[in-house]
Design a protein around this motif. Sequence first.
Motif, PDB file in Angstrom:
ATOM      1  N   TRP A   1       0.836  -1.210   0.000  1.00 48.54           N
ATOM      2  CA  TRP A   1       0.000   0.000   0.000  1.00 48.54           C
ATOM      3  C   TRP A   1       0.870   1.259   0.000  1.00 48.54           C
ATOM      4  O   TRP A   1       0.557   2.238  -0.695  1.00 48.54           O
ATOM      5  CB  TRP A   1      -0.941  -0.013   1.197  1.00 48.54           C
ATOM      6  CG  TRP A   1      -1.715   1.246   1.435  1.00 48.54           C
ATOM      7  CD1 TRP A   1      -1.778   1.959   2.585  1.00 48.54           C
ATOM      8  CD2 TRP A   1      -2.561   1.943   0.507  1.00 48.54           C
ATOM      9  NE1 TRP A   1      -2.585   3.051   2.446  1.00 48.54           N
ATOM     10  CE2 TRP A   1      -3.087   3.070   1.175  1.00 48.54           C
ATOM     11  CE3 TRP A   1      -2.899   1.733  -0.816  1.00 48.54           C
ATOM     12  CZ2 TRP A   1      -3.941   3.972   0.568  1.00 48.54           C
ATOM     13  CZ3 TRP A   1      -3.760   2.635  -1.440  1.00 48.54           C
ATOM     14  CH2 TRP A   1      -4.274   3.740  -0.752  1.00 48.54           C
ATOM     15  N   SER A   2       1.966   1.248   0.741  1.00 54.37           N
ATOM     16  CA  SER A   2       2.872   2.405   0.746  1.00 54.37           C
ATOM     17  C   SER A   2       3.451   2.638  -0.644  1.00 54.37           C
ATOM     18  O   SER A   2       3.583   3.787  -1.093  1.00 54.37           O
ATOM     19  CB  SER A   2       3.995   2.186   1.760  1.00 54.37           C
ATOM     20  OG  SER A   2       3.492   2.106   3.067  1.00 54.37           O
ATOM     21  N   GLY A   3       3.805   1.557  -1.323  1.00 50.44           N
ATOM     22  CA  GLY A   3       4.307   1.685  -2.691  1.00 50.44           C
ATOM     23  C   GLY A   3       3.265   2.250  -3.636  1.00 50.44           C
ATOM     24  O   GLY A   3       3.579   3.094  -4.492  1.00 50.44           O
ATOM     25  N   VAL A   4       2.021   1.809  -3.478  1.00 51.30           N
ATOM     26  CA  VAL A   4       0.930   2.323  -4.313  1.00 51.30           C
ATOM     27  C   VAL A   4       0.723   3.805  -4.058  1.00 51.30           C
ATOM     28  O   VAL A   4       0.596   4.605  -4.997  1.00 51.30           O
ATOM     29  CB  VAL A   4      -0.370   1.540  -4.048  1.00 51.30           C
ATOM     30  CG1 VAL A   4      -1.565   2.220  -4.717  1.00 51.30           C
ATOM     31  CG2 VAL A   4      -0.240   0.102  -4.541  1.00 51.30           C
ATOM     32  N   ARG A   5       0.708   4.205  -2.781  1.00 53.02           N
ATOM     33  CA  ARG A   5       0.527   5.627  -2.444  1.00 53.02           C
ATOM     34  C   ARG A   5       1.647   6.470  -3.030  1.00 53.02           C
ATOM     35  O   ARG A   5       1.409   7.579  -3.525  1.00 53.02           O
ATOM     36  CB  ARG A   5       0.479   5.807  -0.930  1.00 53.02           C
ATOM     37  CG  ARG A   5      -0.816   5.388  -0.287  1.00 53.02           C
ATOM     38  CD  ARG A   5      -0.892   5.830   1.150  1.00 53.02           C
ATOM     39  NE  ARG A   5       0.262   5.360   1.917  1.00 53.02           N
ATOM     40  CZ  ARG A   5       0.456   5.630   3.200  1.00 53.02           C
ATOM     41  NH1 ARG A   5      -0.401   6.373   3.865  1.00 53.02           N
ATOM     42  NH2 ARG A   5       1.521   5.162   3.824  1.00 53.02           N
ATOM     43  N   CYS A   6       2.862   5.951  -2.962  1.00 51.50           N
ATOM     44  CA  CYS A   6       4.004   6.687  -3.512  1.00 51.50           C
ATOM     45  C   CYS A   6       3.866   6.828  -5.026  1.00 51.50           C
ATOM     46  O   CYS A   6       4.142   7.886  -5.595  1.00 51.50           O
ATOM     47  CB  CYS A   6       5.295   5.965  -3.150  1.00 51.50           C
ATOM     48  SG  CYS A   6       6.791   6.830  -3.673  1.00 51.50           S
ATOM     49  N   ALA A   7       3.426   5.757  -5.694  1.00 52.79           N
ATOM     50  CA  ALA A   7       3.274   5.790  -7.147  1.00 52.79           C
ATOM     51  C   ALA A   7       2.175   6.766  -7.573  1.00 52.79           C
ATOM     52  O   ALA A   7       2.260   7.396  -8.633  1.00 52.79           O
ATOM     53  CB  ALA A   7       2.964   4.397  -7.670  1.00 52.79           C
ATOM     54  N   LEU A   8       1.147   6.894  -6.735  1.00 52.30           N
ATOM     55  CA  LEU A   8       0.045   7.801  -7.076  1.00 52.30           C
ATOM     56  C   LEU A   8       0.476   9.259  -7.007  1.00 52.30           C
ATOM     57  O   LEU A   8      -0.083  10.108  -7.705  1.00 52.30           O
ATOM     58  CB  LEU A   8      -1.137   7.560  -6.136  1.00 52.30           C
ATOM     59  CG  LEU A   8      -1.908   6.257  -6.357  1.00 52.30           C
ATOM     60  CD1 LEU A   8      -2.921   6.053  -5.248  1.00 52.30           C
ATOM     61  CD2 LEU A   8      -2.601   6.267  -7.716  1.00 52.30           C
ATOM     62  N   GLY A   9       1.441   9.536  -6.152  1.00 55.13           N
ATOM     63  CA  GLY A   9       1.979  10.895  -6.057  1.00 55.13           C
ATOM     64  C   GLY A   9       0.897  11.919  -5.771  1.00 55.13           C
ATOM     65  O   GLY A   9       0.206  11.861  -4.753  1.00 55.13           O
ATOM     66  N   THR A  10       0.732  12.843  -6.696  1.00 50.97           N
ATOM     67  CA  THR A  10      -0.239  13.940  -6.513  1.00 50.97           C
ATOM     68  C   THR A  10      -1.543  13.665  -7.259  1.00 50.97           C
ATOM     69  O   THR A  10      -2.241  14.599  -7.649  1.00 50.97           O
ATOM     70  CB  THR A  10       0.366  15.262  -7.016  1.00 50.97           C
ATOM     71  OG1 THR A  10       0.753  15.107  -8.404  1.00 50.97           O
ATOM     72  CG2 THR A  10       1.575  15.648  -6.187  1.00 50.97           C
ATOM     73  N   CYS A  11      -1.872  12.408  -7.468  1.00 47.90           N
ATOM     74  CA  CYS A  11      -3.128  12.065  -8.161  1.00 47.90           C
ATOM     75  C   CYS A  11      -4.324  12.571  -7.365  1.00 47.90           C
ATOM     76  O   CYS A  11      -4.227  12.888  -6.171  1.00 47.90           O
ATOM     77  CB  CYS A  11      -3.230  10.557  -8.357  1.00 47.90           C
ATOM     78  SG  CYS A  11      -2.098   9.910  -9.601  1.00 47.90           S
ATOM     79  N   SER A  12      -5.459  12.601  -8.014  1.00 44.71           N
ATOM     80  CA  SER A  12      -6.676  13.110  -7.387  1.00 44.71           C
ATOM     81  C   SER A  12      -7.128  12.211  -6.245  1.00 44.71           C
ATOM     82  O   SER A  12      -6.752  11.030  -6.161  1.00 44.71           O
ATOM     83  CB  SER A  12      -7.792  13.199  -8.427  1.00 44.71           C
ATOM     84  OG  SER A  12      -8.150  11.898  -8.883  1.00 44.71           O
TER      85      SER A  12
END
Length: 379
Positions: free
Chosen positions: A340-351
């Motif tokens: 989940w941390s990796g996913v959040r990092c990949a999303l960056g500044t997404c909506s």
Amino acid sequence: MSDAARGTNARVLSALALVVSVAHFASFGARTRPLVSDVRYYLYFAWRTSEGAVPHVDLFDNKTQLATFLGALFYAAGDAVGVDPLLAIRCGYLGLAALGGWLSFLVLRALGGRDAVAGFLGLLAFTSFVLLGVIPSIGNVPKLVMTLAASGVALAAFRGRWVLAGAFGTLAFWDWQIGALAWIAAFVTACVAAPERVTAARRVVLGGALGMVPFLGYYAAHGALGALWDQVVAASFFRGASSIEQEDLGGRLERIQRLIELDCGDRAWLVYASAAGLVVCASLLWKLRRDPRLALLLPLAVYHVGVGAFNLLDFQWHGDLFSLLFSVAFFQGLAWYGIWSGVRCALGTCSAQRRRVAAGAILLAALFVCRPGPLHGAL
């Protein structure tokens, strides 16, 4: 969102996590479970103790007896209100197991920086293995409260309540001698992560001593201190030494593997996959070395790694796998948190909408893998 709204939202999600955990452990058929495994002895001890027997004097056992005392308490409470005492004990212990799931939610949520998704991933990991619900549905089993107390140590240390952390560590010991690892974890954390290390360490010692008082007072009042020492220390040491001498590490690993396949069935692969959480744990310990959350993760890392190491030295059967699977579930929760941390990092500044979709996707994936409540299989 205002602070008040965030607080309300956090409480609602916390309540939802508790409901999910209760629903999961309520699905294990406490009314119909046969009396199997060594738990039947602790049910007998609970009945005898409720009638006035003194553990280690009238009843022989080389484990500490918190499970017996709690079983006797549930037995007496059920008898007092006209409920079948056996059912009262089983419901009481399934309730404690549900508390463990909720504590896993609180720990992972705090570790994620108040991230409820991380909390629910920790809760789902706790529901992964059927054995963790089946054994408490039989009765008052040792090693369950030990795990809850270890989570209590971590949450107390995170909040700087070192006396309470020490007391929780002692409580873990009284559920099984190896639970002393929880107190050691509290002391190590105080020495490493507390702002005032000497003061914190002294408070952990004080809390541990205070936690000893009611138990030692009970045994002293019944003239049982000698029997307590002979069975809990001397007999346990002899038994453990004999077990280590009779079987090498390869033999224990083979037996652990056989028992995982027997008791986990199609979930066996998840035990091995959860080892990824060890890597996440090591990474987080380094990353959080100057973060207050180190006081949350470090005691759990010390405790769960210690439990795993002990099982490599002395492993018997279902009861030992029961304690080991709690540690496996913890590291599985960390593995999900790492994803989940990796996913959040990949999303960056997404909506925010994309973040919610990603959160929903990973929770659905965890739900599919962990299969809580009526989705779990039979043992």
